[in-house]
Design a protein around this motif. Structure first.
Motif, PDB file in Angstrom:
ATOM      1  N   GLY A 112     -12.382   8.763  10.728  1.00  0.00           N
ATOM      2  CA  GLY A 112     -13.679   9.073  10.106  1.00  0.00           C
ATOM      3  C   GLY A 112     -13.567   9.351   8.622  1.00  0.00           C
ATOM      4  N   TRP A 113     -14.729   9.419   7.971  1.00  0.00           N
ATOM      5  CA  TRP A 113     -14.787   9.492   6.502  1.00  0.00           C
ATOM      6  C   TRP A 113     -14.210  10.773   5.937  1.00  0.00           C
ATOM      7  N   ARG A 114     -14.264  11.891   6.702  1.00  0.00           N
ATOM      8  CA  ARG A 114     -13.835  13.184   6.158  1.00  0.00           C
ATOM      9  C   ARG A 114     -12.398  13.140   5.655  1.00  0.00           C
ATOM     10  N   PHE A 115     -11.625  12.293   6.287  1.00  0.00           N
ATOM     11  CA  PHE A 115     -10.205  12.280   5.944  1.00  0.00           C
ATOM     12  C   PHE A 115      -9.929  11.664   4.580  1.00  0.00           C
ATOM     13  N   TRP A 116     -10.977  11.062   3.997  1.00  0.00           N
ATOM     14  CA  TRP A 116     -10.808  10.593   2.614  1.00  0.00           C
ATOM     15  C   TRP A 116     -10.510  11.782   1.699  1.00  0.00           C
ATOM     16  N   ARG A 117     -10.932  12.991   2.129  1.00  0.00           N
ATOM     17  CA  ARG A 117     -10.717  14.181   1.296  1.00  0.00           C
ATOM     18  C   ARG A 117      -9.262  14.617   1.292  1.00  0.00           C
ATOM     19  N   SER A 118      -8.531  14.178   2.275  1.00  0.00           N
ATOM     20  CA  SER A 118      -7.143  14.600   2.352  1.00  0.00           C
ATOM     21  C   SER A 118      -6.268  13.642   1.550  1.00  0.00           C
ATOM     22  N   ALA A 119      -5.761  14.144   0.440  1.00  0.00           N
ATOM     23  CA  ALA A 119      -4.960  13.299  -0.441  1.00  0.00           C
ATOM     24  C   ALA A 119      -3.720  12.780   0.306  1.00  0.00           C
ATOM     25  N   LYS A 120      -3.222  13.602   1.186  1.00  0.00           N
ATOM     26  CA  LYS A 120      -2.018  13.227   1.915  1.00  0.00           C
ATOM     27  C   LYS A 120      -2.274  12.009   2.808  1.00  0.00           C
ATOM     28  N   LEU A 121      -3.396  12.105   3.545  1.00  0.00           N
ATOM     29  CA  LEU A 121      -3.727  10.984   4.425  1.00  0.00           C
ATOM     30  C   LEU A 121      -4.051   9.738   3.618  1.00  0.00           C
ATOM     31  N   LEU A 122      -4.764   9.965   2.519  1.00  0.00           N
ATOM     32  CA  LEU A 122      -5.110   8.843   1.666  1.00  0.00           C
ATOM     33  C   LEU A 122      -3.844   8.161   1.147  1.00  0.00           C
ATOM     34  N   ASP A 123      -2.881   8.975   0.780  1.00  0.00           N
ATOM     35  CA  ASP A 123      -1.594   8.440   0.332  1.00  0.00           C
ATOM     36  C   ASP A 123      -0.950   7.596   1.411  1.00  0.00           C
ATOM     37  N   ARG A 124      -1.099   8.083   2.646  1.00  0.00           N
ATOM     38  CA  ARG A 124      -0.475   7.335   3.732  1.00  0.00           C
ATOM     39  C   ARG A 124      -1.114   5.952   3.863  1.00  0.00           C
ATOM     40  N   TYR A 125      -2.442   5.920   3.726  1.00  0.00           N
ATOM     41  CA  TYR A 125      -3.117   4.618   3.769  1.00  0.00           C
ATOM     42  C   TYR A 125      -2.689   3.741   2.601  1.00  0.00           C
ATOM     43  N   THR A 126      -2.543   4.375   1.441  1.00  0.00           N
ATOM     44  CA  THR A 126      -2.189   3.603   0.245  1.00  0.00           C
ATOM     45  C   THR A 126      -0.830   2.942   0.426  1.00  0.00           C
ATOM     46  N   GLU A 127       0.083   3.710   0.995  1.00  0.00           N
ATOM     47  CA  GLU A 127       1.420   3.158   1.196  1.00  0.00           C
ATOM     48  C   GLU A 127       1.400   1.950   2.134  1.00  0.00           C
ATOM     49  N   ARG A 128       0.721   2.143   3.269  1.00  0.00           N
ATOM     50  CA  ARG A 128       0.636   1.051   4.245  1.00  0.00           C
ATOM     51  C   ARG A 128      -0.168  -0.117   3.664  1.00  0.00           C
ATOM     52  N   ALA A 129      -1.226   0.218   2.909  1.00  0.00           N
ATOM     53  CA  ALA A 129      -2.036  -0.829   2.279  1.00  0.00           C
ATOM     54  C   ALA A 129      -1.159  -1.655   1.345  1.00  0.00           C
TER      55      ALA A 129
END
Ligand SMILES: Nc1ncnc2c1ncn2[C@@H]1O[C@H](COP(=O)(O)OP(=O)(O)OP(=O)(O)O)[C@@H](O)[C@H]1O
Length: 253
Positions: A113-130
């Protein structure tokens, strides 16, 4: 239903106001194979593709994914069960970067869900995989480019990265080399050869040289029916195919 197939259809049929575009097709896509659907214009390839991905409900017949009946499920359910098609260019957001597109796809498949965009850590994880996925499709250096700035072939590569973000069991590619120059065609063939490892790919493709380089199995459709099916070399030498498809393609050149 054949035990070995990952995706299969039996008696699959689709009528459009009395016109039968797909006529009792049986199809078995083996796991970890590249399976090409070819045939002359109007043969029913796109309709079959739309049936397999839930974009069109069938008028008759049955579709199974790994033995599970998925007939008539809507596209988002089919996608969640592991059948992803590459998105069309028109569905890219011009201002979003390549990385943001893939990160969004990763996020949407995570179910967080969208709330996790607030978590820099999770976002970083997506960025890495992306970034890994972008590197896989040859876009590492263009990760931050807005999608509008990408050349045609690169946009198609981005679509592939977005589809791969869903980590599909079956990846469906609709004419991945359509409209490309020779160089991009070669690059796309290389790319699909790379990403197919450990995956199952269904491909609609007009370019027979691309089919020859990629496909393990080729199903030739004509007038909504399966005309011939088999390995590329066998199919291309088949008189019925030469008459129905290759002949028509040669004549059009
Ligand atoms: N929504 C629709 N309404 C009516 N007829 C349709 C519809 N979609 C497809 N058809 C018809 O069904 C037949 C098969 O079309 P389809 O697009 O599946 O063929 P195709 O093999 O993908 O052709 P192409 O190579 O030109 O894309 C064609 O005769 C087409 O006109």
């Amino acid at each position: 239903m054949a035990g070995q197939a990952l995706l299969s259809a039996r008696g699959l049929t689709r009528d459009f106001r009395g016109f039968r575009a797909v006529d009792e097709i049986d199809l078995d896509v083996a796991p970890e194979s590249v399976h090409a659907l070819v045939g002359p214009n109007g043969a029913g390839k796109t309709t079959l593709f739309n049936l397999l991905t839930g974009f069109l409900p069938p008028s008759g017949g049955r579709i199974e994914l790994a033995g599970r009946d998925i007939t008539g499920l809507p596209p988002e359910r089919v996608a969640r069960l592991g059948v992803a098609r590459s998105f069309q260019i028109t569905s890219l957001f011009p201002q979003l970067s390549a990385r943001e597109h893939v990160a969004l796809a990763l996020q949407s498949s995570s179910g967080l869900g969208w709330r996790f965009w607030r978590s820099a850590k999770l976002l970083d994880r997506y960025t890495e995989r992306a970034d890994e996925l972008l590197a896989m499709v040859g876009l590492a250096e263009l990760a931050q480019a807005p999608s509008a700035a990408l050349a045609y072939g690169r946009k198609r590569a981005l679509e592939l990265a977005i589809a791969l973000a869903l980590d599909p069991k079956v990846l469906l590619l609709d004419e991945p080399t359509a409209g490309m120059g020779l160089e991009d065609v070669d690059r796309t063939v290389e790319l699909i050869s790379r990403v197919r490892a450990g995956r199952t790919v269904v491909l609609v493709e007009h370019n027979m040289s691309v089919v020859g380089r990629l496909a393990d199995t080729v199903t030739v459709l004509q007038a909504g029916k399966v005309l011939v099916e088999g390995p590329y070399e066998q199919v291309r030498a088949d008189e019925r195919v030469i008459t129905a498809y290759l002949g028509a393609a040669d004549a059009a050149r």
